[in-house]
Design an enzyme around this catalytic site. Structure first.
Site, PDB file in Angstrom:
ATOM      1  N   LYS A   1       4.523  79.501  26.819  1.00  0.00           N
ATOM      2  CA  LYS A   1       3.224  80.181  26.927  1.00  0.00           C
ATOM      3  C   LYS A   1       2.972  80.365  28.418  1.00  0.00           C
ATOM      4  O   LYS A   1       1.975  79.894  28.976  1.00  0.00           O
ATOM      5  CB  LYS A   1       2.154  79.311  26.237  1.00  0.00           C
ATOM      6  CG  LYS A   1       0.782  79.957  26.091  1.00  0.00           C
ATOM      7  CD  LYS A   1       0.734  81.058  25.036  1.00  0.00           C
ATOM      8  CE  LYS A   1      -0.616  81.758  25.092  1.00  0.00           C
ATOM      9  NZ  LYS A   1      -0.651  82.991  24.297  1.00  0.00           N
TER      10      LYS A   1
ATOM     11  N   ASP B   1       3.097  82.435  20.623  1.00  0.00           N
ATOM     12  CA  ASP B   1       2.353  83.149  19.569  1.00  0.00           C
ATOM     13  C   ASP B   1       3.211  84.283  19.006  1.00  0.00           C
ATOM     14  O   ASP B   1       3.290  84.514  17.801  1.00  0.00           O
ATOM     15  CB  ASP B   1       0.988  83.645  20.075  1.00  0.00           C
ATOM     16  CG  ASP B   1       1.038  84.301  21.451  1.00  0.00           C
ATOM     17  OD1 ASP B   1       2.114  84.294  22.092  1.00  0.00           O
ATOM     18  OD2 ASP B   1      -0.007  84.820  21.892  1.00  0.00           O
TER      19      ASP B   1
ATOM     20  N   ASP C   1       7.825  73.542  11.370  1.00  0.00           N
ATOM     21  CA  ASP C   1       7.202  73.551  10.035  1.00  0.00           C
ATOM     22  C   ASP C   1       7.222  74.977   9.487  1.00  0.00           C
ATOM     23  O   ASP C   1       7.537  75.215   8.323  1.00  0.00           O
ATOM     24  CB  ASP C   1       5.743  73.063  10.091  1.00  0.00           C
ATOM     25  CG  ASP C   1       5.622  71.585   9.713  1.00  0.00           C
ATOM     26  OD1 ASP C   1       6.550  70.823  10.036  1.00  0.00           O
ATOM     27  OD2 ASP C   1       4.599  71.207   9.100  1.00  0.00           O
TER      28      ASP C   1
HETATM   29 MN    MN Z   1       5.982  68.066  12.547  1.00  0.00          MN
END
Ligand code: MN
Ligand code: IPM
Length: 353
Positions: free
Chosen positions: A187, A219, A247
């Site tokens: 970022k 992002d 995730d």
């Molecule tokens: Mn995690």
């Protein structure tokens, strides 16, 4: 080969999947004539309950002395909604990472052809997605200076040049062995720490002319992973971004219960599923043991035992092809197998080879 393995089963579904991982490890080692010795140790809520510490000194010693750690999961709901809790199971995992110097977390995002339909994304987007996220694991906000007051709190996202260099080196080495494409995720338009990452990466890129390096804001990377997951080959990023993006990555494949990971660094490497402890499923014999079993494949491959790792992977593929699957990935109308039954089927398959 002789292998000493520390087994840290932890909480929730951890103990159930751990048993299956160990059974598969034992079957493969027997087949190839390797000797393997296991030492179990406490971690997480189980360790808090027993000795008041989520990563006890004795566990640290057992890990230190082992060749590798086979880890399952930590976490218990009794701590989740209590912001005043002084000790938490997750601290055990963080202490293990820090004390073993596990700065590189390797999380492959791989699709299984027969499961593509389970992905929330369209088949044509997911087909062929195969990338590795290399997450820095011992720096950044997780371990930076913190303050927790009633009216003000902060976490510091600090990185030093050597910390950035060593993780980028790991990433470049992976990229070299794969499709030679590295995406550095940061970022840098906002964060000073990210600008250091980018500066160091731009310098290091010159030493890896055979690898195409590109830079992407986090992002944007989160979006690209959904729009075009096949774009990525190796992605490298800081601790917090890596936590979030992996995730997201695990969803692409259709089940969180399928992805293993390796954490390596200065001391004993740790192999673990990327999913959590799923406390609601504890004891129900419904958790998918495949991420744990594939962690065993990563462990074997880490020690150069390619044929052994390959046998585990083929056994997993065979179980999926035979529809021997836990409920969350079973096809409609197919029989639902439990954690134990899937593990046992894989062990039997290995023994028959
Ligand atoms: Mn995690
Ligand atoms: C992970 C987990 C951990 C993390 C938690 C349990 C502390 O989410 O391994 O990704 O945030 O690193």
């Amino acid at each position: 080969m002789k292998l000493n393995i520390a087994v840290l089963a932890g909480d929730g579904i951890g103990p159930e999947i751990s048993v299956q991982g160990v059974a598969v490890m034992t079957a493969v080692c027997k087949k190839f004539g390797h000797e393997v010795d296991y030492k179990e140790a406490l971690v997480g809520a189980a360790a808090i309950d027993a000795v008041g510490d989520p990563f006890p000194e004795n566990t640290f010693r057992i890990c230190k002395e082992a060749d590798a750690v086979l880890f399952s999961s930590v976490g218990d709901p009794k701590f989740d909604n209590d912001p005043t809790a002084k000790v938490r199971p997750e601290q055990g995992l963080l202490a293990m990472r820090k004390k073993l110097g596990l700065f590189a977390n390797i999380r492959p995002v791989q699709t299984f052809k027969c499961l593509v339909h389970k992905s929330p994304l369209k088949d044509e987007l997911v087909n062929g997605a195969d990338f590795i996220c290399i997450r820095e694991l011992t720096g950044g906000m997780y371990f930076g200076e913190k303050h927790e007051g009633d009216d003000m709190a902060y976490d510091t996202n600090k990185y030093t040049r050597p910390e950035v260099e060593r993780i980028l080196k790991v990433a470049y080495e992976y990229a070299r062995r794969r499709r030679k494409h590295l995406t550095v995720v940061d970022k840098a338009n906002v964060l000073a720490s990210s600008r250091l990452w980018r500066k160091v990466a731009q310098e290091m890129a010159l030493n890896y002319p055979d690898v195409t390096t590109d830079y992407m804001y986090v992002d944007n990377a989160a979006m690209r992973m959904i729009q075009e997951p096949t774009f990525f080959d190796v992605m490298v990023t800081e601790n917090t971004f890596g936590d979030i993006l992996t995730d997201e990555g695990s969803c692409i494949t259709g089940s969180m219960g399928l992805l293993p990971s390796a954490s390596t660094g200065e001391s004993t490497p740790v192999f673990e599923p990327i999913h959590g402890s799923w406390p609601q499923a504890k004891g129900l014999n419904i958790a998918n043991p495949l991420a744990q079993i594939l962690s065993v494949a990563m462990l074997l491959e880490y020690f150069g035992l390619q044929a052994e790792g390959d046998l585990v992977r083929r056994a997993v593929d065979a179980s999926l092809d035979a529809n021997v699957r836990t409920p969350e990935i079973q096809v409609e109308g197919g029989a639902k197998y439990g954690t134990k039954e899937v593990g046992q089927w894989i062990v039997d398959w290995i023994e028959k080879q």
